[in-house]
Write an enzyme that holds these catalytic residues in place. Structure first.
Site, PDB file in Angstrom:
ATOM      1  N   ARG A  21       0.855  -1.186   0.000  1.00  0.00           N
ATOM      2  CA  ARG A  21       0.000   0.000   0.000  1.00  0.00           C
ATOM      3  C   ARG A  21       0.888   1.232   0.000  1.00  0.00           C
ATOM      4  NH1 ARG A  21      -5.211  -0.740   3.733  1.00  0.00           N
ATOM      5  NH2 ARG A  21      -5.207  -2.710   2.635  1.00  0.00           N
ATOM      6  N   SER A 112      -7.854  -0.524  -0.075  1.00  0.00           N
ATOM      7  CA  SER A 112      -8.941  -0.765   0.868  1.00  0.00           C
ATOM      8  C   SER A 112      -9.716   0.506   1.213  1.00  0.00           C
ATOM      9  CB  SER A 112      -8.357  -1.419   2.116  1.00  0.00           C
ATOM     10  OG  SER A 112      -9.375  -1.879   2.934  1.00  0.00           O
ATOM     11  N   HIS A 113      -9.656   0.891   2.481  1.00  0.00           N
ATOM     12  CA  HIS A 113     -10.432   2.033   2.961  1.00  0.00           C
ATOM     13  C   HIS A 113      -9.651   3.337   2.842  1.00  0.00           C
ATOM     14  CE1 HIS A 113      -7.777   0.456   5.915  1.00  0.00           C
ATOM     15  NE2 HIS A 113      -7.782   1.632   6.519  1.00  0.00           N
ATOM     16  N   LYS A 125      -3.373  -6.176  -3.243  1.00  0.00           N
ATOM     17  CA  LYS A 125      -3.450  -7.321  -2.347  1.00  0.00           C
ATOM     18  C   LYS A 125      -3.137  -8.555  -3.186  1.00  0.00           C
ATOM     19  CE  LYS A 125      -6.865  -5.458   0.904  1.00  0.00           C
ATOM     20  NZ  LYS A 125      -8.231  -5.572   1.460  1.00  0.00           N
ATOM     21  N   ASP A 276     -16.373  -0.725   2.971  1.00  0.00           N
ATOM     22  CA  ASP A 276     -15.218   0.089   2.571  1.00  0.00           C
ATOM     23  C   ASP A 276     -14.957  -0.055   1.075  1.00  0.00           C
ATOM     24  OD1 ASP A 276     -14.119  -2.478   2.518  1.00  0.00           O
ATOM     25  OD2 ASP A 276     -12.177  -1.827   3.287  1.00  0.00           O
ATOM     26  N   ASP A 278     -12.967  -1.690  -0.921  1.00  0.00           N
ATOM     27  CA  ASP A 278     -12.849  -2.993  -1.586  1.00  0.00           C
ATOM     28  C   ASP A 278     -13.830  -4.024  -1.048  1.00  0.00           C
ATOM     29  OD1 ASP A 278     -11.417  -3.101   0.836  1.00  0.00           O
ATOM     30  OD2 ASP A 278     -10.116  -4.700   0.097  1.00  0.00           O
ATOM     31  N   ASP A 280     -14.510  -5.387   1.961  1.00  0.00           N
ATOM     32  CA  ASP A 280     -14.307  -6.402   3.000  1.00  0.00           C
ATOM     33  C   ASP A 280     -14.688  -5.907   4.398  1.00  0.00           C
ATOM     34  OD1 ASP A 280     -12.102  -4.745   3.001  1.00  0.00           O
ATOM     35  OD2 ASP A 280     -10.597  -6.347   3.012  1.00  0.00           O
ATOM     36  N   ARG A 281     -14.795  -4.585   4.580  1.00  0.00           N
ATOM     37  CA  ARG A 281     -15.193  -4.070   5.904  1.00  0.00           C
ATOM     38  C   ARG A 281     -16.675  -3.722   5.939  1.00  0.00           C
ATOM     39  NH1 ARG A 281     -10.508  -0.329   8.474  1.00  0.00           N
ATOM     40  NH2 ARG A 281      -8.753  -1.603   7.796  1.00  0.00           N
ATOM     41  N   THR A 343      -3.004  -9.136  14.040  1.00  0.00           N
ATOM     42  CA  THR A 343      -3.842  -8.350  13.134  1.00  0.00           C
ATOM     43  C   THR A 343      -3.538  -8.704  11.688  1.00  0.00           C
ATOM     44  OG1 THR A 343      -4.090  -6.532  14.683  1.00  0.00           O
ATOM     45  CG2 THR A 343      -4.266  -5.989  12.348  1.00  0.00           C
ATOM     46  N   GLU A 362     -12.259  -8.800  13.235  1.00  0.00           N
ATOM     47  CA  GLU A 362     -11.301  -7.840  13.767  1.00  0.00           C
ATOM     48  C   GLU A 362     -12.053  -6.583  14.194  1.00  0.00           C
ATOM     49  OE1 GLU A 362      -7.170  -8.239  11.568  1.00  0.00           O
ATOM     50  OE2 GLU A 362      -8.703  -7.606  10.170  1.00  0.00           O
ATOM     51  N   GLU A 363     -11.430  -5.872  15.132  1.00  0.00           N
ATOM     52  CA  GLU A 363     -12.053  -4.637  15.624  1.00  0.00           C
ATOM     53  C   GLU A 363     -12.165  -3.568  14.541  1.00  0.00           C
ATOM     54  OE1 GLU A 363      -9.993  -1.790  15.629  1.00  0.00           O
ATOM     55  OE2 GLU A 363      -8.420  -3.091  14.817  1.00  0.00           O
ATOM     56  N   SER A 364     -11.397  -3.721  13.469  1.00  0.00           N
ATOM     57  CA  SER A 364     -11.336  -2.706  12.419  1.00  0.00           C
ATOM     58  C   SER A 364     -12.467  -2.891  11.404  1.00  0.00           C
ATOM     59  CB  SER A 364      -9.980  -2.773  11.732  1.00  0.00           C
ATOM     60  OG  SER A 364      -9.750  -4.093  11.248  1.00  0.00           O
ATOM     61  N   LYS A 375     -12.223 -11.114   4.830  1.00  0.00           N
ATOM     62  CA  LYS A 375     -13.406 -10.614   5.508  1.00  0.00           C
ATOM     63  C   LYS A 375     -14.420 -10.188   4.453  1.00  0.00           C
ATOM     64  CE  LYS A 375     -11.023  -6.220   6.568  1.00  0.00           C
ATOM     65  NZ  LYS A 375      -9.569  -6.421   6.435  1.00  0.00           N
TER      66      LYS A 375
HETATM   67  C1  VG1 Z   1      -5.689  -2.423   9.404  1.00  0.00           C
HETATM   68  C2  VG1 Z   1      -6.590  -3.039  10.452  1.00  0.00           C
HETATM   69  C3  VG1 Z   1      -6.564  -4.542  10.335  1.00  0.00           C
HETATM   70  C4  VG1 Z   1      -6.958  -4.970   8.919  1.00  0.00           C
HETATM   71  C5  VG1 Z   1      -6.076  -4.275   7.918  1.00  0.00           C
HETATM   72  C6  VG1 Z   1      -6.495  -4.552   6.503  1.00  0.00           C
HETATM   73  O1  VG1 Z   1      -4.369  -2.854   9.610  1.00  0.00           O
HETATM   74  O2  VG1 Z   1      -6.204  -2.623  11.733  1.00  0.00           O
HETATM   75  O3  VG1 Z   1      -7.425  -5.094  11.298  1.00  0.00           O
HETATM   76  O4  VG1 Z   1      -6.812  -6.359   8.760  1.00  0.00           O
HETATM   77  O5  VG1 Z   1      -6.121  -2.852   8.129  1.00  0.00           O
HETATM   78  O6  VG1 Z   1      -7.840  -4.209   6.277  1.00  0.00           O
HETATM   79  P1  VG1 Z   1      -3.259  -2.000  10.410  1.00  0.00           P
HETATM   80  O7  VG1 Z   1      -1.997  -2.774  10.312  1.00  0.00           O
HETATM   81  O8  VG1 Z   1      -3.200  -0.651   9.750  1.00  0.00           O
HETATM   82  O9  VG1 Z   1      -3.761  -1.866  11.803  1.00  0.00           O
HETATM   83  V1  VG1 Z   1      -8.321  -3.624   4.749  1.00  0.00           V
HETATM   84  O10 VG1 Z   1     -10.016  -3.556   4.699  1.00  0.00           O
HETATM   85  O11 VG1 Z   1      -7.380  -2.203   4.835  1.00  0.00           O
HETATM   86  O12 VG1 Z   1      -7.666  -4.627   3.726  1.00  0.00           O
HETATM   87 CO    CO Z   2     -10.816  -3.272   2.895  1.00  0.00          CO
END
Ligand code: VG1
Ligand code: CO
Length: 539
Positions: A21, A112-113, A125, A276, A278, A280-281, A343, A362-364, A375
């Site tokens: 990323r 992603s987001h 990814k 989000d 892509d 997955d969230r 994570t 995950e909490e995210s 996810k």
């Molecule tokens: C973040 C989140 C994590 C998630 C990752 C990818 O990672 O905290 O829970 O799996 O993003 O999600 P980090 O290392 O920044 O805490 V996604 O939807 O960005 O692929």
């Molecule tokens: Co995502």
């Protein structure tokens, strides 16, 4: 014709929590993408027998990147490429396409987001035949290739028209443009009771699905409006846009504020959800009510029997260490296995493959199950709709009943962003050093019972990974510290704070966690080290 192009390594192509990323301006540098792709192909033997998926969330640079990937894959003699029509494939649908067609991997072009556009972020990814993102040992091998690369191969065929479902060739490589929606929708129909959901969606039940101008717009339109018969306009921000229409496609209380405001207004529908960029969230909202992702995982798990695919029983559940303990209480009550991983969704893959778990989260804002190896935002929304269809209760009542049964883990994540990498690394190293000295000490009324790095031992491949630092308190409260692995601007310190109570179920998390948050700041010394007195983002 295949050209061999001389190139020089970039030293920053190490994958993070979820792929590579980068700022778009970095990812679009000369040969940047080419180097990364060739480095991946250098680690895969027998490419003439291998097939891959290519797709993405529609963000800026995807169209150009897809053409490059096709030509590099063709030059490397890849057998076949499946490319999502118009370059679109959500992360969960991509996982399914890989598994269903037994592909050897895939490239989902998404940050992603993170925001998109020339001034935003770009990402890749990289998934393997597991259907999920590559394991740490695989990304290490790829990183080593990126540091040593001196040339890449690229085929000189014309750009491929991605708008029609057809099959073409570039060199020996077959390229099939596929419908990115149809198989995913079929899978959702196999998991959930669509006739029952249709009854709910056409019964006057009002809901909004916000695709945040990311890839789930067309999936949402087809599933919620066409299949389930929800009114036109149920799906908002439904067109994938290169810059997400200026949105930050991150479904949380801050970046989906427009949706939150709606749900806390007089005009609130019964239910709202967002995904989000892509797909997955997920974020779940009821009238004047927000479901925290950690609770979401616990509630879905507790309701598994309502879903046809799970009614005969589920294996265990897993969560990332930073996620609250709420789902553990459900796992204990259901007498199923419970696992804690670092994570990143890739750590759930072995647990699913070995039938140790069915659900994970995950909490995210991530929840999912073993139907795929990512996810799945829409899956989570359909699951919530299924609970509502069965119980006819509000989102708030469903959650409140859950807390009455199990107690509540108040939970917040405090992010300190844009810290110089060295400062952040030093903060974490020093904190790790001092962990043993914290045990027995009391901070703002909370006494430390254990303090240690989180180290995960994978029960399948027996690898070990360290991710973050965990402090546990005598009342069950926890603080977890870790550095983000998805940021593109310096380092982000994430501080995860949780406190478990069985009374006081409807308080404001910020108030319930005020003392513990302050303790977290004191313990990490974040203000003295970064100059920040407050987190930049609280979710
Ligand atoms: C973040 C989140 C994590 C998630 C990752 C990818 O990672 O905290 O829970 O799996 O993003 O999600 P980090 O290392 O920044 O805490 V996604 O939807 O960005 O692929
Ligand atoms: Co995502």
């Amino acid at each position: 014709m295949i050209e061999i192009i001389k190139t020089k390594p970039y030293t920053d192509q190490k994958m993070g929590t979820a792929g590579l990323r980068k700022k778009t301006r970095i990812a679009t540098q000369e040969n940047y993408l080419e180097n990364f792709l060739q480095s991946i192909f250098n680690t895969i033997p027998d490419l003439d027998k291998k097939s891959f998926l290519i797709g993405g969330d529609g963000r800026y640079y995807n169209k150009i990147a897809i053409q490059k990937i096709i030509k590099i894959a063709a030059a490397n003699n890849v057998k076949k490429l499946y490319v999502g029509q118009n370059g679109l494939v959500s992360t969960p649908a991509g996982s399914h396409i890989i598994l269903k067609n037994k592909l050897d991997g895939g490239f989902v072009l998404s940050a992603s987001h993170n925001p998109g556009g020339l001034n935003g972020d770009f990402g890749i990814k990289y998934a393997t035949s597991s259907g999920g993102q590559c394991q740490p040992s695989e990304s290490e091998a790829i990183y080593n290739q990126t540091l040593a690369i001196s040339e890449y191969k690229i085929a000189d065929c014309p750009d491929i028209d991605l708008s029609h479902l057809t099959t073409l060739k570039c060199e020996n490589t077959e390229i099939e443009i596929i419908d990115p929606y149809i198989d995913y929708i079929e899978m959702m129909k196999e998991i959930f009771d669509f006739p029952k959901l249709k009854k709910l969606a056409t019964s006057g039940f009002r809901f909004v699905f916000d695709a945040m101008n990311g890839v789930t717009g067309p999936y949402g339109k087809r599933i919620f409006e066409q299949e389930l018969g929800a009114p036109q306009g149920t799906v908002i921000n439904a067109s994938p846009l290169e810059d997400f229409g200026g949105l930050h496609p991150d479904p949380n209380l801050i970046y989906a504020k427009h949706l939150v405001d709606l749900m806390y207004s007089e005009a609130a529908p019964d239910f709202a959800a967002a995904n989000d960029g892509d797909g997955d969230r997920n974020m779940i909202l009821g009238q004047s009510f927000f479901v925290s992702p950690s609770d979401c995982l616990a509630i879905l798990t507790d309701n598994y029997k309502l879903i046809p695919a799970y009614k005969n029983g589920i294996y265990g559940v897993a969560k990332s260490a930073a996620t609250s303990m709420a789902v553990k209480r459900v796992a204990d009550a259901l007498n199923i296995g419970f696992y804690e991983v670092p994570t990143g969704w890739k750590y759930f893959i072995h647990l699913m493959d070995s039938n140790r778990i069915t659900f994970c989260g995950e909490e995210s804002f991530g929840a999912g199950a073993s139907h795929i190896r990512e996810k799945d935002g829409i899956w989570a929304v359909l699951f919530w709709l299924s609970i509502v269809a069965d119980t006819r209760k509000s989102i708030k009542d469903i959650t409140l009943e859950h807390w009455k049964k199990y107690g509540r883990s108040y939970y917040l994540r405090n992010d300190f962003e844009g810290i110089p990498q060295e400062t952040a690394d030093k903060l974490m190293a020093d904190l790790e050093q001092k962990l043993p000295t914290l045990v027995g000490k009391t901070f703002n009324g909370f006494t430390v019972s254990e303090a240690e790095p989180f180290i995960y031992h994978d029960p399948v491949d027996h690898s070990s990974n360290k991710n973050g630092l965990v402090i546990r308190f005598t009342d069950g409260s926890r603080i977890v510290y870790r550095l983000s692995g998805t940021g593109t601007n310096g380092a982000t310190l994430r501080t995860y704070i949780e406190r478990y109570v069985t009374d006081k179920l409807l308080e404001d998390p910020e108030i319930m966690l005020r003392e513990l948050s302050a303790a977290a700041h004191t313990i990490s010394d974040v203000t003295a080290r970064t100059g920040k007195t407050e987190p930049d983002i609280i979710t």
